[in-house]
Design an enzyme around this catalytic site. Structure first.
Site, PDB file in Angstrom:
ATOM      1  CE  LYS A 152      -2.438  -0.844   3.723  1.00 40.25           C
ATOM      2  NZ  LYS A 152      -1.916  -2.175   4.100  1.00 40.25           N
TER       3      LYS A 152
ATOM      4  NE  ARG B   6      -4.721  -1.015   9.723  1.00 40.72           N
ATOM      5  CZ  ARG B   6      -3.689  -0.535   9.036  1.00 40.72           C
ATOM      6  NH1 ARG B   6      -3.698   0.682   8.573  1.00 40.72           N
ATOM      7  NH2 ARG B   6      -2.640  -1.289   8.809  1.00 40.72           N
TER       8      ARG B   6
ATOM      9  NE  ARG C 160       6.974  -3.140   5.830  1.00 40.97           N
ATOM     10  CZ  ARG C 160       5.660  -2.989   5.859  1.00 40.97           C
ATOM     11  NH1 ARG C 160       5.016  -2.598   4.781  1.00 40.97           N
ATOM     12  NH2 ARG C 160       4.999  -3.252   6.952  1.00 40.97           N
TER      13      ARG C 160
ATOM     14  NE  ARG D  46       5.657  -0.737  10.077  1.00 44.30           N
ATOM     15  CZ  ARG D  46       4.503  -0.773   9.439  1.00 44.30           C
ATOM     16  NH1 ARG D  46       4.381  -0.172   8.271  1.00 44.30           N
ATOM     17  NH2 ARG D  46       3.477  -1.409   9.946  1.00 44.30           N
TER      18      ARG D  46
ATOM     19  NE  ARG E  85       1.489  -4.894  10.821  1.00 41.63           N
ATOM     20  CZ  ARG E  85       2.677  -4.882  10.215  1.00 41.63           C
ATOM     21  NH1 ARG E  85       3.717  -5.449  10.771  1.00 41.63           N
ATOM     22  NH2 ARG E  85       2.803  -4.301   9.041  1.00 41.63           N
TER      23      ARG E  85
HETATM   24  P1  ADP Z   1       0.515  -2.061   7.600  1.00 45.82           P
HETATM   25  O1  ADP Z   1      -0.487  -1.751   6.566  1.00 45.82           O
HETATM   26  O2  ADP Z   1       1.756  -2.656   7.047  1.00 45.82           O
HETATM   27  O3  ADP Z   1      -0.014  -2.859   8.755  1.00 45.82           O
HETATM   28  P2  ADP Z   1       0.501   0.739   8.591  1.00 45.82           P
HETATM   29  O4  ADP Z   1       1.697   1.587   8.599  1.00 45.82           O
HETATM   30  O5  ADP Z   1      -0.636   1.119   7.715  1.00 45.82           O
HETATM   31  O6  ADP Z   1       1.051  -0.722   8.245  1.00 45.82           O
HETATM   32  O7  ADP Z   1      -0.079   0.603  10.080  1.00 45.82           O
HETATM   33  C1  ADP Z   1       0.740   0.229  11.161  1.00 45.82           C
HETATM   34  C2  ADP Z   1      -0.066   0.182  12.455  1.00 45.82           C
HETATM   35  O8  ADP Z   1      -0.608   1.498  12.734  1.00 45.82           O
HETATM   36  C3  ADP Z   1      -1.278  -0.739  12.470  1.00 45.82           C
HETATM   37  O9  ADP Z   1      -0.935  -2.088  12.773  1.00 45.82           O
HETATM   38  C4  ADP Z   1      -2.127  -0.076  13.583  1.00 45.82           C
HETATM   39  O10 ADP Z   1      -1.616  -0.398  14.867  1.00 45.82           O
HETATM   40  C5  ADP Z   1      -1.886   1.403  13.359  1.00 45.82           C
HETATM   41  N1  ADP Z   1      -2.906   1.991  12.463  1.00 45.82           N
HETATM   42  C6  ADP Z   1      -2.686   2.556  11.243  1.00 45.82           C
HETATM   43  N2  ADP Z   1      -3.837   3.002  10.703  1.00 45.82           N
HETATM   44  C7  ADP Z   1      -4.824   2.690  11.599  1.00 45.82           C
HETATM   45  C8  ADP Z   1      -6.235   2.855  11.627  1.00 45.82           C
HETATM   46  N3  ADP Z   1      -6.893   3.420  10.603  1.00 45.82           N
HETATM   47  N4  ADP Z   1      -6.927   2.414  12.715  1.00 45.82           N
HETATM   48  C9  ADP Z   1      -6.291   1.851  13.741  1.00 45.82           C
HETATM   49  N5  ADP Z   1      -4.964   1.633  13.777  1.00 45.82           N
HETATM   50  C10 ADP Z   1      -4.224   2.051  12.729  1.00 45.82           C
END
Ligand code: ADP
Length: 217
Positions: free
Chosen positions: A13, A88, A127, A161, A172
Site C-alpha cells: 500500500k 481500517r 522490508r 519497523r 496484524r
Molecule cells: P501495515 O499496513 O503494514 O499494517 P501501517 O503503517 O498502515 O502498516 O499501520 C501500522 C499500524 O498502525 C497498524 O498495525 C495499527 O496499529 C496502526 N494503524 C494505522 N492506521 C490505523 C487505523 N486506521 N486504525 C487503527 N490503527 C491504525
C-alpha cells in the site's frame, strides 16, 4: 479524486500510494505514517498509539478518527487525497462517509490490493523503511538499496519497523481479516471497489491501479 487504498499488511500500500499520489497530484495520507511521526516526536497521541502498534493491534477509533479528520482538513486535501491505512474497520468507514458528507463530497474509488498470504509474510520480513520518509520503502531481496542501511532516494537511514516481527505480523493479519476486510463489502455496496492483483513488479501494479481508476467500478 478521493481514493481509499485497502489491502493486508505487506500488500504494498505504502509503495503504491506514493506513486499513485504523485501521478494523480493528490496528497498521500497514511495513518500508519502519521502515528509513526507522532511516536518519533514523542507526542501524547504517539504515546497512546505505540503499545497497540507494537502489538499489531488497531489503535482505538477515538484516537484514530480524530487524527485522520484533522489531516483531511488540511488545505492540500480539499481537492482530493489518497488514503492509505484508513479506514481500517467499518466504524471508521462510516465516520469517513459522515465527515465527507458534511462538505458534500464522496469517495470516487476504493482500490483493493490482493496478495496471497505467504507473499505478505515474506515481504514484511525483508522490508526496510527510511527514517526521513515512510514512502521510501525497500526490501532486502526484492528491492535492495545500493548500500545496506542507506536510502537510495534521500540518503536517510533505513530501519526495520518494530511491528514487523513474526508475532506482530500474525496479529496484524488477524486484525485485517476480522476488522478491515468487512469494509470491502461495505464499499462494494456503494459500487466503489476495484480489485487490483498486487503480485508482480511495482510499476506493473501501479499501472493496473491507474487503469482501474480510468474504468467504471
Ligand atoms: P501495515 O499496513 O503494514 O499494517 P501501517 O503503517 O498502515 O502498516 O499501520 C501500522 C499500524 O498502525 C497498524 O498495525 C495499527 O496499529 C496502526 N494503524 C494505522 N492506521 C490505523 C487505523 N486506521 N486504525 C487503527 N490503527 C491504525
Amino acid at each position: 479524486m478521493r481514493i481509499v487504498l485497502v489491502g493486508p499488511p505487506g500488500a504494498g500500500k505504502g509503495t503504491q500510494a506514493a506513486y499513485l499520489a504523485e501521478n494523480l497530484s493528490i496528497p498521500h495520507i497514511s495513518t500508519g505514517d502519521l502515528f509513526r511521526a507522532n511516536i518519533s516526536q514523542g507526542t501524547e497521541l504517539g504515546k497512546q498509539a505505540k503499545a497497540y502498534m507494537d502489538a499489531g493491534r488497531l489503535v482505538p477509533d477515538e484516537v484514530t478518527i480524530g487524527m485522520a479528520e484533522d489531516r483531511l482538513l488540511q488545505p492540500d486535501a480539499a481537492r482530493g487525497f489518497l488514503l492509505d491505512g484508513f479506514p481500517r474497520n467499518v466504524g471508521q468507514a462510516q465516520a469517513l462517509d459522515a465527515f465527507l458528507a458534511k462538505t458534500k463530497v464522496s469517495l470516487d474509488a476504493v482500490l483493493d490490493l490482493e496478495v496471497p498470504e505467504e507473499e505478505v509474510v515474506k515481504r514484511i520480513a525483508g522490508r526496510r523503511l527510511c527514517r526521513n520518509d515512510g514512502s521510501h520503502v525497500f526490501h532486502v531481496e526484492y528491492n535492495p538499496p545500493a548500500d545496506d542501511n542507506v536510502c537510495d532516494t534521500c540518503g536517510g537511514e533505513l530501519y526495520q519497523r518494530s511491528d514487523d516481527t513474526e508475532e506482530a505480523v500474525r496479529i496484524r493479519l488477524e486484525e485485517y481479516h476480522s476488522k478491515t476486510e468487512p469494509i470491502i463489502d461495505y464499499y462494494k455496496q456503494q459500487g466503489l471497489v476495484r480489485t487490483i492483483p498486487a503480485l508482480g513488479k511495482v510499476a506493473e501494479v501501479t499501472q493496473r491501479a491507474m487503469d482501474a481508476l480510468q474504468r467504471e467500478a
